[in-house]
Scaffold this active site. Sequence first.
Site, PDB file in Angstrom:
ATOM      1  N   LEU A  14       0.862  -1.176   0.000  1.00  0.00           N
ATOM      2  CA  LEU A  14       0.000   0.000   0.000  1.00  0.00           C
ATOM      3  C   LEU A  14       0.901   1.229   0.000  1.00  0.00           C
ATOM      4  O   LEU A  14       1.776   1.359   0.863  1.00  0.00           O
ATOM      5  CB  LEU A  14      -0.892  -0.022   1.247  1.00  0.00           C
ATOM      6  CG  LEU A  14      -2.103   0.880   1.301  1.00  0.00           C
ATOM      7  CD1 LEU A  14      -3.157   0.456   0.285  1.00  0.00           C
ATOM      8  CD2 LEU A  14      -2.701   0.866   2.710  1.00  0.00           C
ATOM      9  N   CYS A  15       0.699   2.132  -0.943  1.00  0.00           N
ATOM     10  CA  CYS A  15       1.620   3.266  -1.072  1.00  0.00           C
ATOM     11  C   CYS A  15       1.561   4.209   0.128  1.00  0.00           C
ATOM     12  O   CYS A  15       2.518   4.941   0.391  1.00  0.00           O
ATOM     13  CB  CYS A  15       1.341   4.028  -2.361  1.00  0.00           C
ATOM     14  SG  CYS A  15      -0.254   4.866  -2.414  1.00  0.00           S
ATOM     15  N   ILE A  16       0.451   4.220   0.856  1.00  0.00           N
ATOM     16  CA  ILE A  16       0.319   5.127   1.999  1.00  0.00           C
ATOM     17  C   ILE A  16       0.562   4.406   3.327  1.00  0.00           C
ATOM     18  O   ILE A  16       0.267   4.947   4.397  1.00  0.00           O
ATOM     19  CB  ILE A  16      -1.054   5.816   2.013  1.00  0.00           C
ATOM     20  CG1 ILE A  16      -2.190   4.795   1.954  1.00  0.00           C
ATOM     21  CG2 ILE A  16      -1.162   6.814   0.872  1.00  0.00           C
ATOM     22  CD1 ILE A  16      -3.571   5.401   2.077  1.00  0.00           C
ATOM     23  N   ALA A  17       1.082   3.179   3.269  1.00  0.00           N
ATOM     24  CA  ALA A  17       1.435   2.471   4.507  1.00  0.00           C
ATOM     25  C   ALA A  17       2.678   3.118   5.117  1.00  0.00           C
ATOM     26  O   ALA A  17       3.573   3.568   4.396  1.00  0.00           O
ATOM     27  CB  ALA A  17       1.709   0.997   4.207  1.00  0.00           C
ATOM     28  N   PHE A 107       7.099  -1.567   0.889  1.00  0.00           N
ATOM     29  CA  PHE A 107       5.977  -2.140   0.150  1.00  0.00           C
ATOM     30  C   PHE A 107       5.803  -3.623   0.486  1.00  0.00           C
ATOM     31  O   PHE A 107       5.710  -4.488  -0.393  1.00  0.00           O
ATOM     32  CB  PHE A 107       6.175  -1.953  -1.361  1.00  0.00           C
ATOM     33  CG  PHE A 107       4.887  -1.649  -2.086  1.00  0.00           C
ATOM     34  CD1 PHE A 107       4.244  -0.435  -1.892  1.00  0.00           C
ATOM     35  CD2 PHE A 107       4.314  -2.565  -2.938  1.00  0.00           C
ATOM     36  CE1 PHE A 107       3.056  -0.141  -2.545  1.00  0.00           C
ATOM     37  CE2 PHE A 107       3.111  -2.293  -3.593  1.00  0.00           C
ATOM     38  CZ  PHE A 107       2.494  -1.077  -3.394  1.00  0.00           C
TER      39      PHE A 107
END
Length: 281
Positions: A14-17, A107
């Site tokens: 998830l790119c916003i993790a 990622f």
Amino acid sequence: KGYVGARFMNNGQLCIAPDYILVHKSKKAELIQSLKKYIEEFYTSNPKNSPDYARIINDRNYERLVKLMDGEKIIYGGERDAKERYIAPTILDNMTFESPAIVQEIFGPILPILEFEDLPSLVEKLKREEKPLVTYLFTTSKKNIALVEENLSSGTLSVNDTVTFVCIPQLPFGGVGKSGQGRYHGKASFEAFTNYKSCHVRDAGMEALNSIRYPPYNSSKMKDFMYNIAFYKSVNETGSPSYVLQLIKGAILAGLVGGAAMYYDPQLLQKLATFVLQYVK
């Protein structure tokens, strides 16, 4: 709880993790225990059998993530299965800003922890690092929120929550520098794909009023120019209660400039020009 939910959602893909956690050293032990608690609450003590725990998308990324863990201090998780591309929720300790898992975007289901002693010093350090897509901050201190908000650049600052900000259509989403450019969501999406064109349309009959911009330049044109900017300042203050006073002041000022230009005293004209420009500001 928020970090666990965001880091291990979709197996961390998830790119916003959050890529890593920065925690004050006095809270580190408590944080680690809480992370373990919520990992097991969300995915049980055996995440491999949890129907809510995903797998790595392909072999290449699985091997990349395994290399990030090699040689690092694993304090929780670390189990893996190449056949299933399974990597357990993993917590890494004793990390530095030079550690591969910190330098690279993870990622995946790996959560490194770094500790700090002084928040202002940490903020100064982070100002020299790459700007992230999101900064997550958990605190009850308004002073700490202001410190981070005013000094650290990122695509989004989310305080005491994770991930859900991306579901708010009124909140533009995007990065800064290497983390991304531009914004979208809601109105920002429309603006991202809209070309704003400036249009300047002038009456063809007004050209005579612009003669001062063309050579030859002389005292008469200088007088007109200084008069115009002084008068323009006065006329554009119509919203002020002292409009009439401003108009009179502008006319007197323009008259002084005109007088100096008439006698063409360069030194006096220069002083008045400087004064007029300061007045316009």
